[in-house]
Design a protein around this motif. Structure first.
Motif, PDB file in Angstrom:
ATOM      1  N   PRO A 121       0.800  -1.236   0.000  1.00 34.40           N
ATOM      2  CA  PRO A 121       0.000   0.000   0.000  1.00 34.40           C
ATOM      3  C   PRO A 121       0.827   1.278   0.000  1.00 34.40           C
ATOM      4  CG  PRO A 121      -0.958  -1.608   1.497  1.00 34.40           C
ATOM      5  CD  PRO A 121       0.367  -2.177   1.049  1.00 34.40           C
ATOM      6  N   GLY A 122       1.943   1.303   0.747  1.00 36.75           N
ATOM      7  CA  GLY A 122       2.771   2.503   0.778  1.00 36.75           C
ATOM      8  C   GLY A 122       3.364   2.838  -0.575  1.00 36.75           C
ATOM      9  N   LYS A 170      -7.026   7.429   1.974  1.00 36.34           N
ATOM     10  CA  LYS A 170      -7.821   6.654   2.937  1.00 36.34           C
ATOM     11  C   LYS A 170      -8.006   5.216   2.477  1.00 36.34           C
ATOM     12  CE  LYS A 170     -10.363  10.450   5.086  1.00 36.34           C
ATOM     13  NZ  LYS A 170     -11.695  10.982   5.479  1.00 36.34           N
ATOM     14  N   LEU A 171      -8.122   5.015   1.160  1.00 38.06           N
ATOM     15  CA  LEU A 171      -8.298   3.652   0.642  1.00 38.06           C
ATOM     16  C   LEU A 171      -7.090   2.788   0.939  1.00 38.06           C
ATOM     17  CD1 LEU A 171      -9.862   4.359  -2.882  1.00 38.06           C
ATOM     18  CD2 LEU A 171     -11.049   3.802  -0.752  1.00 38.06           C
ATOM     19  N   LEU A 172      -5.894   3.410   1.030  1.00 40.22           N
ATOM     20  CA  LEU A 172      -4.654   2.664   1.237  1.00 40.22           C
ATOM     21  C   LEU A 172      -4.097   2.813   2.650  1.00 40.22           C
ATOM     22  CD1 LEU A 172      -3.072   3.532  -2.213  1.00 40.22           C
ATOM     23  CD2 LEU A 172      -3.777   1.250  -1.466  1.00 40.22           C
ATOM     24  N   ALA A 173      -4.870   3.441   3.540  1.00 41.29           N
ATOM     25  CA  ALA A 173      -4.417   3.630   4.915  1.00 41.29           C
ATOM     26  C   ALA A 173      -4.413   2.313   5.682  1.00 41.29           C
ATOM     27  CB  ALA A 173      -5.312   4.642   5.621  1.00 41.29           C
ATOM     28  N   GLU A 174      -3.638   2.262   6.764  1.00 38.47           N
ATOM     29  CA  GLU A 174      -3.546   1.048   7.569  1.00 38.47           C
ATOM     30  C   GLU A 174      -4.887   0.657   8.179  1.00 38.47           C
ATOM     31  OE1 GLU A 174      -0.480   1.416  10.458  1.00 38.47           O
ATOM     32  OE2 GLU A 174       1.148   1.479   8.975  1.00 38.47           O
ATOM     33  N   PRO A 182      -5.016  -8.127   0.775  1.00 45.13           N
ATOM     34  CA  PRO A 182      -3.904  -7.581  -0.013  1.00 45.13           C
ATOM     35  C   PRO A 182      -4.388  -6.704  -1.166  1.00 45.13           C
ATOM     36  CG  PRO A 182      -3.599  -9.926   0.400  1.00 45.13           C
ATOM     37  CD  PRO A 182      -4.999  -9.597   0.837  1.00 45.13           C
ATOM     38  N   VAL A 183      -3.622  -5.664  -1.461  1.00 40.49           N
ATOM     39  CA  VAL A 183      -3.860  -4.858  -2.668  1.00 40.49           C
ATOM     40  C   VAL A 183      -3.251  -5.601  -3.846  1.00 40.49           C
ATOM     41  CG1 VAL A 183      -3.342  -2.685  -3.842  1.00 40.49           C
ATOM     42  CG2 VAL A 183      -3.868  -2.695  -1.382  1.00 40.49           C
TER      43      VAL A 183
END
Length: 305
Positions: A121-122, A170-174, A182-183
């Protein structure tokens, strides 16, 4: 990835291959094929998303002859019902442009993930920010294993409702909804840019931080983790089976197929293929609506006999 040597193949100079010439332009090969890798949309599937009776019969005949068939697609696993009933032997598919290997034996709605190649995600968020700087107006979606998550401005391009609507940050936040999933890939859409131009801009901006490709006629990019592609995941699956790239026959029609077609020992661009695909493939067959995959398989099996 290892690249197969290409024999000289003479292409027709008067446009696409049509049904008037049913025999495909075949690359020379002395290695018997052990695996067929085929894209779905624009390749195996007709434009109405159906699989013709001729194609179904050809796939079954290939499996009966001891040749494995892999569906290799940009589709997520939950969109694989279109071919689930046509699996024969192993029933495996490579989905999300290489981000996942899925067992289709469970039937519609019961697919099992065998391998996942996650997009951190990061890194995904860094890539989105780079793309926004290079192409202002870009809007994104995040594809996780079991659902699609959209930014508010992202258009209704897909066949399912989103799980979440929020900015990419926000979609990729922890603590995002479904953060435990998983993305697999990021989708990036631009409302004004030319599709190929958008792809060029994105690749220059992102470099080797991620794999960027496209399969849509619109300016919609598909972005996977670094090194993740149809070709690299197919290579992993083949290595597990002791199958070399020379023993693979691949089919495709869009830029997300180029790496796979280059890697395979024999490869075919569909009669309806993008120019980059035609340049990458070692052979050419007729269009998806004319059962181009089946035409090649039938000839291939006849030559074996």
């Amino acid at each position: 990835m290892r690249t197969a040597a290409r024999p000289c193949v003479h292409m027709r100079e008067n446009g696409p291959v049509t049904s008037a010439t049913r025999r495909p332009e075949t690359p020379a090969s002395t290695v018997p094929p052990r695996l067929i890798a085929t894209d779905l949309d624009g390749t195996l599937l007709r434009d109405d998303k159906s699989v013709s009776e001729r194609t179904i019969a050809a796939l079954a005949a290939a499996e009966q002859a001891g040749i494995e068939v892999f569906f290799v697609t940009g589709r997520p696993a939950r969109w694989m019902d279109v071919v689930s009933e046509h699996v024969h032997g192993h029933g495996l598919a490579i989905c999300g442009n290489g981000a996942a290997v899925v067992d289709l034996h469970g039937g519609p709605g019961a697919h099992r993930f065998v391998k996942i190649r996650e997009f951190a995600p990061g890194i995904a968020l860094d890539v989105i920010q780079l793309l926004r700087s290079a192409a202002p107006g870009t809007v994104c979606a995040v594809e996780r294993t079991y659902g699609l998550h959209l930014e508010p401005e992202y258009p209704s391009l897909h066949m399912e409702p989103p799980e979440t609507i929020a900015p990419a940050e926000k979609l990729l936040a922890e603590d995002a909804l479904d953060a435990d999933q998983p993305v697999l890939k990021v989708l990036a859409y631009h409302p004004e840019m030319d599709p190929d131009g958008f792809l060029t801009v994105a690749r220059l901006a992102i470099g080797d931080r991620a794999n960027v490709t496209r399969s849509s006629p619109s300016a919609l990019l598909e972005i996977s983790g670094p090194g993740v592609s149809k070709a690299s995941t197919l290579a992993l699956c083949c290595a597990e089976r002791g199958i070399s790239h020379e023993e693979v026959v691949a089919f495709g029609d869009m830029p997300n197929d180029v790496e796979m077609l280059t890697w395979a020992g024999q490869s075919y661009a569909m009669g309806n293929a993008h120019p980059e695909v035609i340049a990458a493939a070692s052979g050419r067959t007729v269009a998806n609506n004319e059962d181009g995959v089946a035409v090649v398989i039938e000839q291939m099996l006849a030559e074996r006999l």
